[in-house]
Design a protein around this motif. Structure first.
Motif, PDB file in Angstrom:
ATOM      1  N   SER A  38       0.828  -1.204   0.000  1.00 65.52           N
ATOM      2  CA  SER A  38       0.000   0.000   0.000  1.00 65.52           C
ATOM      3  C   SER A  38       0.860   1.250   0.000  1.00 65.52           C
ATOM      4  CB  SER A  38      -0.910   0.032   1.233  1.00 65.52           C
ATOM      5  OG  SER A  38      -1.839  -1.014   1.189  1.00 65.52           O
ATOM      6  N   ALA A  39       0.548   2.142  -0.912  1.00 61.77           N
ATOM      7  CA  ALA A  39       1.156   3.475  -0.934  1.00 61.77           C
ATOM      8  C   ALA A  39       0.102   4.429  -0.381  1.00 61.77           C
ATOM      9  CB  ALA A  39       1.535   3.867  -2.350  1.00 61.77           C
ATOM     10  N   VAL A  40       0.538   5.413   0.377  1.00 63.07           N
ATOM     11  CA  VAL A  40      -0.394   6.362   0.978  1.00 63.07           C
ATOM     12  C   VAL A  40      -0.337   7.662   0.191  1.00 63.07           C
ATOM     13  CG1 VAL A  40      -0.956   7.675   3.058  1.00 63.07           C
ATOM     14  CG2 VAL A  40      -0.158   5.323   3.241  1.00 63.07           C
ATOM     15  N   VAL A  41      -1.522   8.190  -0.121  1.00 65.00           N
ATOM     16  CA  VAL A  41      -1.639   9.486  -0.771  1.00 65.00           C
ATOM     17  C   VAL A  41      -2.039  10.473   0.316  1.00 65.00           C
ATOM     18  CG1 VAL A  41      -2.840  10.838  -2.516  1.00 65.00           C
ATOM     19  CG2 VAL A  41      -2.329   8.430  -2.947  1.00 65.00           C
ATOM     20  N   GLN A  42      -1.120  11.376   0.642  1.00 59.46           N
ATOM     21  CA  GLN A  42      -1.388  12.369   1.682  1.00 59.46           C
ATOM     22  C   GLN A  42      -1.755  13.688   1.018  1.00 59.46           C
ATOM     23  OE1 GLN A  42       2.242  12.328   3.960  1.00 59.46           O
ATOM     24  NE2 GLN A  42       1.427  10.781   5.359  1.00 59.46           N
ATOM     25  N   PHE A  43      -2.720  14.378   1.618  1.00 56.07           N
ATOM     26  CA  PHE A  43      -3.199  15.634   1.076  1.00 56.07           C
ATOM     27  C   PHE A  43      -2.750  16.805   1.944  1.00 56.07           C
ATOM     28  CE2 PHE A  43      -6.300  12.456  -0.269  1.00 56.07           C
ATOM     29  CZ  PHE A  43      -6.326  12.680  -1.627  1.00 56.07           C
ATOM     30  N   SER A  44      -2.514  17.927   1.313  1.00 55.16           N
ATOM     31  CA  SER A  44      -2.318  19.177   2.041  1.00 55.16           C
ATOM     32  C   SER A  44      -3.180  20.226   1.359  1.00 55.16           C
ATOM     33  CB  SER A  44      -0.846  19.578   2.040  1.00 55.16           C
ATOM     34  OG  SER A  44      -0.386  19.732   0.722  1.00 55.16           O
ATOM     35  N   SER A  45      -3.696  21.156   2.168  1.00 51.55           N
ATOM     36  CA  SER A  45      -4.668  22.076   1.607  1.00 51.55           C
ATOM     37  C   SER A  45      -4.622  23.429   2.284  1.00 51.55           C
ATOM     38  CB  SER A  45      -6.070  21.482   1.770  1.00 51.55           C
ATOM     39  OG  SER A  45      -7.045  22.398   1.360  1.00 51.55           O
ATOM     40  N   ASN A  46      -4.984  24.432   1.496  1.00 54.51           N
ATOM     41  CA  ASN A  46      -5.245  25.773   2.022  1.00 54.51           C
ATOM     42  C   ASN A  46      -6.742  26.033   1.986  1.00 54.51           C
ATOM     43  OD1 ASN A  46      -2.495  26.198   2.200  1.00 54.51           O
ATOM     44  ND2 ASN A  46      -2.387  27.020   0.110  1.00 54.51           N
ATOM     45  N   ARG A  47      -7.479  25.071   1.552  1.00 55.94           N
ATOM     46  CA  ARG A  47      -8.909  25.215   1.321  1.00 55.94           C
ATOM     47  C   ARG A  47      -9.678  25.108   2.627  1.00 55.94           C
ATOM     48  NH1 ARG A  47     -11.884  21.606  -3.236  1.00 55.94           N
ATOM     49  NH2 ARG A  47     -13.866  22.667  -3.198  1.00 55.94           N
ATOM     50  N   THR A  48     -10.645  25.984   2.792  1.00 53.54           N
ATOM     51  CA  THR A  48     -11.533  25.929   3.956  1.00 53.54           C
ATOM     52  C   THR A  48     -12.959  26.128   3.471  1.00 53.54           C
ATOM     53  OG1 THR A  48     -11.283  28.290   4.343  1.00 53.54           O
ATOM     54  CG2 THR A  48      -9.801  26.819   5.564  1.00 53.54           C
ATOM     55  N   GLY A  49     -13.894  25.849   4.331  1.00 51.66           N
ATOM     56  CA  GLY A  49     -15.279  26.114   3.975  1.00 51.66           C
ATOM     57  C   GLY A  49     -16.054  24.872   3.627  1.00 51.66           C
ATOM     58  N   LEU A  50     -16.391  24.739   2.343  1.00 55.10           N
ATOM     59  CA  LEU A  50     -17.327  23.727   1.873  1.00 55.10           C
ATOM     60  C   LEU A  50     -17.068  22.340   2.436  1.00 55.10           C
ATOM     61  CD1 LEU A  50     -19.697  23.098  -0.002  1.00 55.10           C
ATOM     62  CD2 LEU A  50     -18.073  22.823  -1.860  1.00 55.10           C
ATOM     63  N   TYR A  51     -15.850  21.878   2.433  1.00 55.39           N
ATOM     64  CA  TYR A  51     -15.534  20.541   2.918  1.00 55.39           C
ATOM     65  C   TYR A  51     -14.691  20.583   4.194  1.00 55.39           C
ATOM     66  CZ  TYR A  51     -17.165  19.031  -1.626  1.00 55.39           C
ATOM     67  OH  TYR A  51     -17.917  18.802  -2.738  1.00 55.39           O
ATOM     68  N   ASP A  52     -14.773  21.680   4.932  1.00 58.28           N
ATOM     69  CA  ASP A  52     -13.987  21.867   6.149  1.00 58.28           C
ATOM     70  C   ASP A  52     -12.500  21.699   5.891  1.00 58.28           C
ATOM     71  OD1 ASP A  52     -16.294  22.295   7.639  1.00 58.28           O
ATOM     72  OD2 ASP A  52     -16.549  20.159   8.032  1.00 58.28           O
ATOM     73  N   GLY A  53     -12.052  22.043   4.710  1.00 60.41           N
ATOM     74  CA  GLY A  53     -10.631  21.990   4.392  1.00 60.41           C
ATOM     75  C   GLY A  53     -10.088  20.598   4.156  1.00 60.41           C
ATOM     76  N   SER A  54     -10.927  19.576   4.095  1.00 64.19           N
ATOM     77  CA  SER A  54     -10.447  18.214   3.904  1.00 64.19           C
ATOM     78  C   SER A  54     -10.318  17.906   2.420  1.00 64.19           C
ATOM     79  CB  SER A  54     -11.421  17.228   4.555  1.00 64.19           C
ATOM     80  OG  SER A  54     -11.088  15.917   4.181  1.00 64.19           O
ATOM     81  N   GLY A 138      -7.061  24.170  -4.546  1.00 66.60           N
ATOM     82  CA  GLY A 138      -6.216  24.647  -3.479  1.00 66.60           C
ATOM     83  C   GLY A 138      -5.581  23.549  -2.651  1.00 66.60           C
ATOM     84  N   PHE A 139      -5.560  22.329  -3.126  1.00 66.11           N
ATOM     85  CA  PHE A 139      -4.889  21.266  -2.374  1.00 66.11           C
ATOM     86  C   PHE A 139      -3.944  20.497  -3.274  1.00 66.11           C
ATOM     87  CE2 PHE A 139      -9.006  19.527  -3.659  1.00 66.11           C
ATOM     88  CZ  PHE A 139      -8.657  18.349  -4.275  1.00 66.11           C
ATOM     89  N   THR A 140      -2.987  19.875  -2.660  1.00 62.99           N
ATOM     90  CA  THR A 140      -2.023  19.051  -3.372  1.00 62.99           C
ATOM     91  C   THR A 140      -1.929  17.692  -2.681  1.00 62.99           C
ATOM     92  OG1 THR A 140      -0.200  19.878  -2.025  1.00 62.99           O
ATOM     93  CG2 THR A 140      -0.629  21.033  -4.106  1.00 62.99           C
ATOM     94  N   CYS A 141      -1.327  16.765  -3.349  1.00 61.41           N
ATOM     95  CA  CYS A 141      -1.145  15.454  -2.736  1.00 61.41           C
ATOM     96  C   CYS A 141       0.286  14.978  -2.971  1.00 61.41           C
ATOM     97  CB  CYS A 141      -2.154  14.439  -3.252  1.00 61.41           C
ATOM     98  SG  CYS A 141      -1.984  14.028  -4.984  1.00 61.41           S
ATOM     99  N   THR A 142       0.740  14.163  -2.049  1.00 60.73           N
ATOM    100  CA  THR A 142       2.052  13.548  -2.169  1.00 60.73           C
ATOM    101  C   THR A 142       1.902  12.062  -1.949  1.00 60.73           C
ATOM    102  OG1 THR A 142       2.512  13.953   0.153  1.00 60.73           O
ATOM    103  CG2 THR A 142       3.343  15.580  -1.398  1.00 60.73           C
ATOM    104  N   VAL A 143       2.789  11.302  -2.560  1.00 59.85           N
ATOM    105  CA  VAL A 143       2.747   9.849  -2.454  1.00 59.85           C
ATOM    106  C   VAL A 143       3.836   9.385  -1.476  1.00 59.85           C
ATOM    107  CG1 VAL A 143       3.095   7.671  -3.700  1.00 59.85           C
ATOM    108  CG2 VAL A 143       1.861   9.570  -4.779  1.00 59.85           C
ATOM    109  N   VAL A 144       3.416   8.581  -0.519  1.00 59.03           N
ATOM    110  CA  VAL A 144       4.359   7.917   0.383  1.00 59.03           C
ATOM    111  C   VAL A 144       4.410   6.466  -0.077  1.00 59.03           C
ATOM    112  CG1 VAL A 144       4.891   7.275   2.746  1.00 59.03           C
ATOM    113  CG2 VAL A 144       3.727   9.443   2.271  1.00 59.03           C
ATOM    114  N   PRO A 145       5.524   6.086  -0.759  1.00 65.91           N
ATOM    115  CA  PRO A 145       5.583   4.739  -1.318  1.00 65.91           C
ATOM    116  C   PRO A 145       5.622   3.682  -0.216  1.00 65.91           C
ATOM    117  CG  PRO A 145       7.626   5.928  -1.750  1.00 65.91           C
ATOM    118  CD  PRO A 145       6.714   6.868  -1.036  1.00 65.91           C
TER     119      PRO A 145
END
Length: 148
Positions: A38-54, A138-145
């Protein structure tokens, strides 16, 4: 002399039957063995509001709203070749223990499973990037192999 030939044929038949069983058993064994990674896709965001920044929830919301967005198996088929159906049965995307999503792949060897999980997670990130470009993401993702 006839007895000697009959004994030799009997031994030959037993030897050939044994060889066929060993080969068939070996092929069956290698066909049924599979490893997962399993590789994990981690998210980072500056987004707030509609989805509570998730970003995970934002992606899921975008995925449900857009039927035209390709799934990772389709993206893998474009990148690695073949058909999406070649990859679909070997991939699952679930919640990860860490924030993000886990992309789990099944392969015939541990290294094949790790490589497929990493490739699928990167394909998943490219899909998220495309969805992000079409919205005010407003969000990006990174892969943790997967580990060794």
């Amino acid at each position: 002399m006839r007895t000697f030939l009959s004994d030799r044929r009997g031994q030959l038949v037993v030897a050939v039957a044994s060889a066929v069983l060993v080969v068939a058993g070996g092929l069956w064994w290698t066909k049924t063995i599979s490893f997962t990674a399993s590789a994990v896709v981690q998210f980072s965001s500056n987004r707030t509001g509609l989805y509570d920044g998730s970003p995970r929830d934002a992606y899921i919301g975008n995925r449900e709203a857009s039927d035209g967005m390709p799934v990772p198996a389709e993206k893998l088929a474009q990148i690695l070749g073949g058909r999406a159906s070649d990859y679909e049965s070997d991939l699952t995307i679930t919640d990860a223990d860490a924030p993000g999503l886990a992309v789990t792949a099944r392969g015939r060897t541990p290294s094949a499973a790790r490589a497929l999980a990493t490739d699928a997670a990167e394909a998943f990130c490219s899909i998220v990037g495309e969805a992000n470009a079409m919205t005010s993401g407003g969000f990006t993702c990174t892969v943790v192999p997967p580990g060794n």
